[in-house]
Design a protein around this motif. Structure first.
Motif, short mmCIF file in Angstrom:
data_model
loop_
_atom_site.label_atom_id
_atom_site.label_comp_id
_atom_site.label_asym_id
_atom_site.label_seq_id
_atom_site.Cartn_x
_atom_site.Cartn_y
_atom_site.Cartn_z
N SER A 1 -6.82 5.81 2.38
CA SER A 1 -6.14 4.81 3.21
C SER A 1 -5.71 5.32 4.58
O SER A 1 -5.36 4.51 5.44
CB SER A 1 -4.91 4.27 2.47
OG SER A 1 -4.00 5.30 2.19
N SER B 1 -12.39 1.00 1.25
CA SER B 1 -11.38 1.89 0.65
C SER B 1 -10.62 1.21 -0.48
O SER B 1 -10.10 1.89 -1.37
CB SER B 1 -10.42 2.38 1.74
OG SER B 1 -9.93 1.31 2.51
N ILE C 1 -1.62 4.24 7.79
CA ILE C 1 -2.39 3.89 6.60
C ILE C 1 -2.78 2.42 6.69
O ILE C 1 -2.11 1.60 7.31
CB ILE C 1 -1.61 4.16 5.30
CG1 ILE C 1 -0.27 3.43 5.30
CG2 ILE C 1 -1.44 5.64 5.06
CD1 ILE C 1 0.47 3.51 3.97
N LEU D 1 0.83 -1.21 0.00
CA LEU D 1 0.00 0.00 0.00
C LEU D 1 0.86 1.26 0.00
O LEU D 1 0.59 2.22 -0.74
CB LEU D 1 -0.93 -0.01 1.22
CG LEU D 1 -1.81 1.23 1.41
CD1 LEU D 1 -2.73 1.43 0.21
CD2 LEU D 1 -2.64 1.11 2.69
N ILE E 1 -6.13 -0.32 4.68
CA ILE E 1 -7.36 -0.36 3.88
C ILE E 1 -8.25 -1.51 4.33
O ILE E 1 -7.78 -2.53 4.83
CB ILE E 1 -7.07 -0.49 2.37
CG1 ILE E 1 -6.25 -1.75 2.07
CG2 ILE E 1 -6.38 0.75 1.84
CD1 ILE E 1 -6.11 -2.06 0.60
#
Length: 494
Positions: free
Chosen positions: A134, A89, A83, A4, A85
């Motif tokens: 995120s 998202s 961050i 990510l 997800i």
């Protein structure tokens, strides 16, 4: 470094490379931007492949301490860049990385001034949007919520197509910025009560009923402008009309989703009592917006304004679904957001095709395109049908689930909301009939060409996605189900 984080930094790396490319070398600039954005899209697909559907917890998490608390004031927690997800998202990040290469492709021939700056603006915007979807810190959520306005302001103001582009850019910026001031005050109130801005901790924090109502209103003021809801929707048609085609694509595809994503990520889990308390207000405002903007669409003469006003109606239909507070309605809203993020940009791209050839968007100049531009006519008819939620297309899945959830909650509102579908069919079919059929106007019948190879292959992924989501929605719903279950299975709503 997680996948990510790499996905987040890759567009910034591309923007940094472009700084060292000579400004006159347009071909190299466009190629670098396109390959970087396509690489980011492939990275986002890897996120989906490695995503675990069985859990609603945040995945691919990474954290960095930005500001450590002072030793003398331990009651203040550190500001941490976190961050991660979940299923919600994930798809918005994929949608963002899918649309950015399209924005670069659509300006391949039409953007001839400040080409390097154009590509850098979209790559920076891509990175900011990934950060927004995120980030798991409330204060940084606000920072990225506002920071995406800056590249978009520049895109409208510099590469806009008409004389009013500066006015439209300022209107877009000021409307959305002023609406978010109250959100910053709400974040400060939450911080002073809880001592943290970590979303995962705040999801377990309880607020008094009075404070919930106050905080909900502050967040609502910010999200309602972004959706947009009537009466704070005026900036959207103006921004669409003045923006370049790529600006309209990213505005309709991603930036309109910031408000509804904010409702889903913050308002629903943070303020369950206030959500129930204000549900009648949301239903009333959304139904008014659906009917009013659908009727307004019928009298528009600018092709972009027709699609822009129809977007307002669709986004308010999504808002109704979110506040059904049940699984079907919320999942339908997310599916409809994703569908709108594909169909509406495709329609703006088709309008851009017409504008590139004849330099006008006034409806009266167009008729009989089916005779001179058969490929264009097929695409226009297909995405028009998708826009009015024809069964078999992606929008039908979302609208059906929203109405299913809404009928369980409030049958009267469901009936009123369905009138938007009827009016939508009216303006969509009317537009399609005016543009495709009839006798071609003398203004352009001899000088129009059909879709080029680049344009055809640009539309092909949109067609595939619309049919895939409409005919086989299970892969999307499977990834969404656990994460949305965390939101709607709130003990307060049982």
């Amino acid at each position: 470094m997680t996948l990510l984080l790499f996905c987040l930094l890759f567009p910034l790396f591309g923007a940094l490379i472009l700084l060292f490319v000579p400004s006159w070398n347009y071909k190299l600039i466009r190629s670098v931007a396109l390959y970087i954005s396509l690489g980011t899209f492939l990275l986002s697909l890897l996120l989906w492949i490695q995503f675990d559907n069985s859990t609603g917890k945040f995945q691919f998490m990474q954290s960095f301490a930005l500001v450590e608390h002072a030793a003398k004031q331990p009651e203040y927690s550190s500001l941490t860049f976190i961050i991660g997800i979940d299923g919600i998202s994930l798809f918005f990040i994929i949608l963002t990385t899918f649309l950015i290469p399209v924005c670069i492709l659509v300006g391949w021939k039409s953007i001839i001034v400040y080409v390097k700056e154009y590509c850098i603006a979209f790559l920076v915007l891509e990175s900011l949007m990934i950060c927004f979807f995120s980030v798991l810190d409330l204060l940084l959520f606000y920072v990225f919520f506002e920071s995406v306005l800056i590249p978009m302001f520049i895109i409208i103001g510099i590469w806009g197509s008409r004389e009013r582009k500066i006015r439209a850019a300022y209107q877009f910026f000021l409307y959305t910025l002023f609406g978010s001031v109250l959100m910053l005050l709400a974040i400060l109130l939450i911080y002073f009560q809880s001592g943290t801005t970590d979303l995962q901790i705040l999801y377990t924090t309880l607020f008094s009923e009075t404070r919930e109502i106050l905080l909900w209103l502050f967040f609502f003021a910010s999200f309602a402008v972004k959706v947009p809801m009537v009466p704070v929707h005026i900036w959207l048609p103006e921004a669409h009309v003045e923006a370049p085609t790529a600006g309209s694509v990213i505005l309709a595809g991603i930036m309109l989703k910031l408000g509804t994503y904010g409702f889903l990520r913050l308002s629903l889990p943070f303020f369950p009592y206030a959500c129930i308390y204000f549900t009648p207000l949301i239903y009333t405002m959304s139904v008014i917006a659906i009917i009013y903007t659908s009727l307004t669409t019928l009298r528009q003469v600018d092709l972009k304004k027709i699609i822009a006003y129809s977007s307002v109606a669709h986004m308010n239909f999504i808002t109704i679904g979110l506040f059904t507070l049940n699984t079907q309605g919320v999942e339908g809203s997310v599916m409809l957001m994703l569908s709108h993020g594909i169909v509406s940009p495709a329609l703006f791209l088709l309008v851009g095709v017409l504008y590139d050839r004849h330099k006008t968007r006034l409806l009266r100049y167009y008729a009989g395109c089916g005779r001179t531009m058969p490929l264009f006519a097929i695409m226009f008819l297909f995405f028009t049908m998708a826009n009015l939620s024809l069964p078999g297309t992606s929008s039908f899945i979302g609208e059906f689930l929203v109405l299913t959830g809404l009928f369980q909650t409030n049958t009267f509102v469901a009936v009123l909301a369905t009138t938007g579908t009827i009016l939508g069919a009216a303006y969509a079919l009317w537009l399609c009939n005016r543009v495709i059929y009839g006798i071609g106007k003398v203004y352009y019948i001899n000088c129009f060409s059909d879709l080029t190879r680049r344009e055809f292959f640009m539309f092909l992924p949109f067609v595939i996605l619309v049919l895939w989501m409409g005919l086989q929605p299970e892969p999307f719903l499977n990834s969404l189900h656990s994460s949305i279950g965390n939101v709607v299975n709130h003990p307060f709503w049982k």
